[in-house]
Every structure is written in C-alpha cells, then in structure tokens.
Design a protein around this motif. Sequence first.
Motif, mmCIF file in Angstrom:
data_model
loop_
_atom_site.group_PDB
_atom_site.id
_atom_site.type_symbol
_atom_site.label_atom_id
_atom_site.label_comp_id
_atom_site.label_asym_id
_atom_site.label_seq_id
_atom_site.Cartn_x
_atom_site.Cartn_y
_atom_site.Cartn_z
ATOM 1 N N SER A 34 0.835 -1.183 0.000
ATOM 2 C CA SER A 34 0.000 0.000 0.000
ATOM 3 C C SER A 34 0.884 1.252 0.000
ATOM 4 O O SER A 34 1.993 1.243 0.518
ATOM 5 C CB SER A 34 -0.887 -0.006 1.247
ATOM 6 O OG SER A 34 -1.565 1.213 1.364
ATOM 7 N N PHE A 35 0.375 2.345 -0.601
ATOM 8 C CA PHE A 35 1.117 3.603 -0.619
ATOM 9 C C PHE A 35 0.977 4.377 0.688
ATOM 10 O O PHE A 35 1.665 5.355 0.912
ATOM 11 C CB PHE A 35 0.639 4.508 -1.768
ATOM 12 C CG PHE A 35 1.167 4.108 -3.107
ATOM 13 C CD1 PHE A 35 2.504 4.220 -3.411
ATOM 14 C CD2 PHE A 35 0.308 3.610 -4.070
ATOM 15 C CE1 PHE A 35 2.993 3.861 -4.639
ATOM 16 C CE2 PHE A 35 0.779 3.248 -5.310
ATOM 17 C CZ PHE A 35 2.120 3.365 -5.591
ATOM 18 N N ARG A 36 0.040 3.967 1.537
ATOM 19 C CA ARG A 36 -0.215 4.676 2.785
ATOM 20 C C ARG A 36 0.181 3.826 3.979
ATOM 21 O O ARG A 36 0.135 2.614 3.919
ATOM 22 C CB ARG A 36 -1.693 5.012 2.889
ATOM 23 C CG ARG A 36 -2.065 6.198 2.046
ATOM 24 C CD ARG A 36 -3.401 6.728 2.471
ATOM 25 N NE ARG A 36 -4.364 6.292 1.473
ATOM 26 C CZ ARG A 36 -5.635 6.101 1.714
ATOM 27 N NH1 ARG A 36 -6.113 6.274 2.908
ATOM 28 N NH2 ARG A 36 -6.453 5.730 0.779
ATOM 29 N N PRO A 37 0.561 4.490 5.076
ATOM 30 C CA PRO A 37 0.862 3.724 6.297
ATOM 31 C C PRO A 37 -0.340 2.893 6.689
ATOM 32 O O PRO A 37 -1.460 3.334 6.494
ATOM 33 C CB PRO A 37 1.144 4.801 7.338
ATOM 34 C CG PRO A 37 1.512 6.009 6.549
ATOM 35 C CD PRO A 37 0.764 5.912 5.240
ATOM 36 N N SER A 115 -8.585 2.218 -5.302
ATOM 37 C CA SER A 115 -8.344 3.660 -5.259
ATOM 38 C C SER A 115 -8.099 4.147 -3.823
ATOM 39 O O SER A 115 -7.448 5.170 -3.644
ATOM 40 C CB SER A 115 -9.483 4.412 -5.900
ATOM 41 O OG SER A 115 -10.692 4.122 -5.242
ATOM 42 N N LYS A 116 -8.568 3.446 -2.831
ATOM 43 C CA LYS A 116 -8.324 3.868 -1.440
ATOM 44 C C LYS A 116 -6.849 3.741 -1.073
ATOM 45 O O LYS A 116 -6.375 4.379 -0.138
ATOM 46 C CB LYS A 116 -9.190 3.077 -0.465
ATOM 47 C CG LYS A 116 -8.791 1.632 -0.299
ATOM 48 C CD LYS A 116 -9.680 0.946 0.727
ATOM 49 C CE LYS A 116 -9.285 -0.465 0.973
ATOM 50 N NZ LYS A 116 -8.047 -0.663 1.674
ATOM 51 N N ASP A 117 -6.083 2.912 -1.803
ATOM 52 C CA ASP A 117 -4.655 2.746 -1.521
ATOM 53 C C ASP A 117 -3.772 3.682 -2.341
ATOM 54 O O ASP A 117 -2.566 3.668 -2.183
ATOM 55 C CB ASP A 117 -4.235 1.297 -1.815
ATOM 56 C CG ASP A 117 -4.916 0.314 -0.877
ATOM 57 O OD1 ASP A 117 -5.055 0.655 0.308
ATOM 58 O OD2 ASP A 117 -5.296 -0.773 -1.331
ATOM 59 N N MET A 118 -4.387 4.473 -3.221
ATOM 60 C CA MET A 118 -3.604 5.379 -4.068
ATOM 61 C C MET A 118 -3.353 6.705 -3.359
ATOM 62 O O MET A 118 -4.192 7.172 -2.592
ATOM 63 C CB MET A 118 -4.350 5.663 -5.366
ATOM 64 C CG MET A 118 -4.562 4.477 -6.244
ATOM 65 S SD MET A 118 -5.638 4.889 -7.618
ATOM 66 C CE MET A 118 -4.430 5.165 -8.864
ATOM 67 N N LEU A 120 -3.324 10.709 -3.036
ATOM 68 C CA LEU A 120 -4.328 11.668 -3.522
ATOM 69 C C LEU A 120 -3.942 12.295 -4.861
ATOM 70 O O LEU A 120 -4.783 12.532 -5.710
ATOM 71 C CB LEU A 120 -4.561 12.759 -2.482
ATOM 72 C CG LEU A 120 -5.346 12.318 -1.242
ATOM 73 C CD1 LEU A 120 -5.404 13.440 -0.229
ATOM 74 C CD2 LEU A 120 -6.727 11.863 -1.638
ATOM 75 N N GLU A 121 -2.643 12.588 -5.054
ATOM 76 C CA GLU A 121 -2.230 13.233 -6.301
ATOM 77 C C GLU A 121 -2.431 12.329 -7.529
ATOM 78 O O GLU A 121 -2.574 12.804 -8.642
ATOM 79 C CB GLU A 121 -0.783 13.728 -6.237
ATOM 80 C CG GLU A 121 0.246 12.641 -5.997
ATOM 81 C CD GLU A 121 0.529 12.398 -4.530
ATOM 82 O OE1 GLU A 121 1.458 11.629 -4.246
ATOM 83 O OE2 GLU A 121 -0.154 12.962 -3.662
ATOM 84 N N ASN A 122 -2.459 11.000 -7.334
ATOM 85 C CA ASN A 122 -2.711 10.093 -8.444
ATOM 86 C C ASN A 122 -4.189 9.927 -8.726
ATOM 87 O O ASN A 122 -4.565 9.560 -9.829
ATOM 88 C CB ASN A 122 -2.098 8.720 -8.173
ATOM 89 C CG ASN A 122 -0.605 8.739 -8.231
ATOM 90 O OD1 ASN A 122 0.002 9.760 -8.469
ATOM 91 N ND2 ASN A 122 0.005 7.595 -8.001
ATOM 92 N N LYS A 123 -5.043 10.171 -7.742
ATOM 93 C CA LYS A 123 -6.488 10.062 -7.957
ATOM 94 C C LYS A 123 -6.968 11.191 -8.850
ATOM 95 O O LYS A 123 -7.863 11.087 -9.591
ATOM 96 C CB LYS A 123 -7.241 10.080 -6.636
ATOM 97 C CG LYS A 123 -7.040 8.838 -5.815
ATOM 98 C CD LYS A 123 -7.865 8.941 -4.553
ATOM 99 C CE LYS A 123 -7.564 7.799 -3.622
ATOM 100 N NZ LYS A 123 -8.336 7.881 -2.395
#
Length: 123
Positions: A34-37, A115-118, A120-123
């Motif tokens: 995942s891209f987020r902690p 999309s929840k793991d992306m 924000l700038e990629n969304k």
Amino acid sequence: MSKFNDKMTLIERLINTIAPPIFNRFLSKYEFKSFRPPYSSIDIPSLDSMSSFIFTNSNPYIDYPRPTIEKNVQIGGISVDIDKLKNEKVNEEWNEILNLRSKTVLVSFGSVMLSKDMPLENK
C-alpha cells in the motif's frame, strides 16, 4: 508464457495445462504494498472479486475469441492523435530519462489497485 499458438496438439495442450501450477509453485511472487501507512501487503487475487472493473489491454476485434465477464473492459486499440503527441513536450523528469539513450521503449503492463490505496495526487 507458452510458445504454442491456438492450434495445439494434445501434448501441447497438456504442457499448457500443467505448466502454470508448476510455475506458480516454484517462482517467487511479487508483493504489492500500500502507498499509505502502515504500508501493508495487498493480496491482489483476493481483491479481484471486489473490483468493479478490470481494464485489459486487448482489442476484441483482433484478439482470440474467449468468454469474458462484464467487469472486463477491453481498452486496447484506443486511437491516439500522433500529430498532437509530436507537438507536446514532456516534463523535465521524463525528458532526462528519455534522453539517456538514443532510443527508448517504454512498456507499461498496468496495475490492479484499489483507489483507497492510491496517493491523492494520483487520484
């Protein structure tokens, strides 16, 4: 990964059937994070059933016929305006990468990600 075409002999069909389980058993799997902690591992096969759409780079008019489901969206063969692309400039980061060699081939196989793991700038 098979070298056989769509007209296979019985032996080629047998090889084509038993090869994927053997490859899956002995080859290491790529791990998606995942891209987020907490940057946890993402199990793609378990998320396939939860996805709304799966985009595939295939053209239904020139591909082999096969059964599909409604969530499989074939996007291959999308037209590109070549003149417009030739007139546009890439940003500095890509310009440096593309100018490292006289010729560059970029291959992108895409990804399956919620999309929840992306970021924000990629969304």
